[in-house]
Design a protein around this motif. Structure first.
Motif, short mmCIF file in Angstrom:
data_model
loop_
_atom_site.label_atom_id
_atom_site.label_comp_id
_atom_site.label_asym_id
_atom_site.label_seq_id
_atom_site.Cartn_x
_atom_site.Cartn_y
_atom_site.Cartn_z
N MET A 18 24.96 -23.60 -33.90
CA MET A 18 24.63 -24.66 -32.97
C MET A 18 25.23 -24.38 -31.58
O MET A 18 24.61 -24.66 -30.58
CB MET A 18 25.12 -26.00 -33.52
N SER A 19 26.43 -23.84 -31.54
CA SER A 19 27.07 -23.62 -30.25
C SER A 19 26.39 -22.49 -29.47
O SER A 19 26.41 -22.49 -28.24
CB SER A 19 28.55 -23.34 -30.42
N THR A 20 25.80 -21.50 -30.16
CA THR A 20 25.11 -20.43 -29.43
C THR A 20 23.87 -20.98 -28.74
O THR A 20 23.54 -20.55 -27.64
CB THR A 20 24.70 -19.29 -30.37
N TRP A 21 23.17 -21.92 -29.36
CA TRP A 21 22.01 -22.54 -28.71
C TRP A 21 22.44 -23.31 -27.48
O TRP A 21 21.75 -23.28 -26.46
CB TRP A 21 21.27 -23.48 -29.67
N LEU A 22 23.57 -23.95 -27.59
CA LEU A 22 24.08 -24.70 -26.44
C LEU A 22 24.45 -23.76 -25.30
O LEU A 22 24.13 -24.03 -24.14
CB LEU A 22 25.31 -25.52 -26.87
N VAL A 23 25.07 -22.64 -25.61
CA VAL A 23 25.43 -21.65 -24.59
C VAL A 23 24.17 -21.08 -23.94
O VAL A 23 24.09 -20.94 -22.71
CB VAL A 23 26.30 -20.53 -25.20
N VAL A 24 23.17 -20.76 -24.74
CA VAL A 24 21.92 -20.24 -24.21
C VAL A 24 21.23 -21.28 -23.33
O VAL A 24 20.73 -20.96 -22.24
CB VAL A 24 20.99 -19.77 -25.35
N LEU A 25 21.21 -22.51 -23.77
CA LEU A 25 20.58 -23.59 -23.01
C LEU A 25 21.28 -23.78 -21.67
O LEU A 25 20.63 -23.89 -20.62
CB LEU A 25 20.58 -24.89 -23.82
N VAL A 26 22.60 -23.80 -21.67
CA VAL A 26 23.36 -23.97 -20.43
C VAL A 26 23.13 -22.77 -19.50
O VAL A 26 22.97 -22.94 -18.29
CB VAL A 26 24.87 -24.17 -20.73
N ALA A 27 23.08 -21.58 -20.06
CA ALA A 27 22.84 -20.39 -19.26
C ALA A 27 21.46 -20.43 -18.60
O ALA A 27 21.31 -20.10 -17.43
CB ALA A 27 23.00 -19.14 -20.11
N VAL A 28 20.45 -20.84 -19.35
CA VAL A 28 19.09 -20.91 -18.80
C VAL A 28 19.01 -21.98 -17.72
O VAL A 28 18.43 -21.76 -16.65
CB VAL A 28 18.06 -21.18 -19.93
N ILE A 29 19.63 -23.12 -17.96
CA ILE A 29 19.63 -24.20 -16.95
C ILE A 29 20.37 -23.74 -15.69
O ILE A 29 19.91 -23.98 -14.57
CB ILE A 29 20.23 -25.49 -17.54
N ALA A 30 21.51 -23.07 -15.86
CA ALA A 30 22.27 -22.59 -14.71
C ALA A 30 21.47 -21.53 -13.93
O ALA A 30 21.49 -21.51 -12.70
CB ALA A 30 23.60 -22.01 -15.16
N LEU A 31 20.76 -20.67 -14.65
CA LEU A 31 19.94 -19.66 -13.99
C LEU A 31 18.82 -20.30 -13.18
O LEU A 31 18.59 -19.94 -12.02
CB LEU A 31 19.35 -18.70 -15.04
N LEU A 32 18.13 -21.26 -13.76
CA LEU A 32 17.05 -21.93 -13.04
C LEU A 32 17.57 -22.72 -11.84
O LEU A 32 16.96 -22.70 -10.77
CB LEU A 32 16.28 -22.86 -13.99
N ALA A 33 18.70 -23.38 -12.01
CA ALA A 33 19.29 -24.12 -10.89
C ALA A 33 19.72 -23.16 -9.78
O ALA A 33 19.53 -23.45 -8.60
CB ALA A 33 20.48 -24.95 -11.37
N GLY A 34 20.28 -22.01 -10.14
CA GLY A 34 20.69 -21.03 -9.14
C GLY A 34 19.51 -20.46 -8.38
O GLY A 34 19.58 -20.26 -7.17
N ILE A 35 18.43 -20.20 -9.09
CA ILE A 35 17.22 -19.68 -8.43
C ILE A 35 16.66 -20.71 -7.46
O ILE A 35 16.33 -20.38 -6.32
CB ILE A 35 16.17 -19.27 -9.48
N ALA A 36 16.57 -21.97 -7.90
CA ALA A 36 16.03 -23.03 -7.04
C ALA A 36 16.93 -23.24 -5.82
O ALA A 36 16.45 -23.33 -4.69
CB ALA A 36 15.88 -24.32 -7.83
N LEU A 37 18.23 -23.30 -6.04
CA LEU A 37 19.16 -23.52 -4.95
C LEU A 37 19.14 -22.34 -3.96
O LEU A 37 19.11 -22.54 -2.75
CB LEU A 37 20.58 -23.71 -5.50
#
Length: 72
Positions: free
Chosen positions: A1-20
């Motif tokens: 469960m924690s690996t999915w959370l890490v992957v989800l946070v990483a994807v969200i951070a990547l998308l936010a970084g690209i948009a910003l």
């Protein structure tokens, strides 16, 4: 469960970084072009003289106004 959370946070951070990054780069380029327009009156006058036209100040002002209007 924690690996999915890490992957989800990483994807969200990547998308936010690209948009910003996109919006910061866009704002920087817009301000840069506003401060340093690609064509000024002297360049326009030289281009018209190279094309064989004798540029009048009225014609140059009209062309600069049209360029500035298109940039906005």
């Amino acid at each position: 469960m924690s690996t999915w959370l890490v992957v989800l946070v990483a994807v969200i951070a990547l998308l936010a970084g690209i948009a910003l990054g996109f919006f910061i780069a866009r704002k920087y380029m817009m301000s840069y072009l506003k401060k340093n327009p690609p064509i000024n009156e002297q360049m326009l006058r030289m281009m018209m003289m190279q094309m064989g036209q004798k540029p009048s100040q009225k014609k140059i002002n009209q062309m600069m106004n049209a360029m500035n209007k298109n940039m906005k």
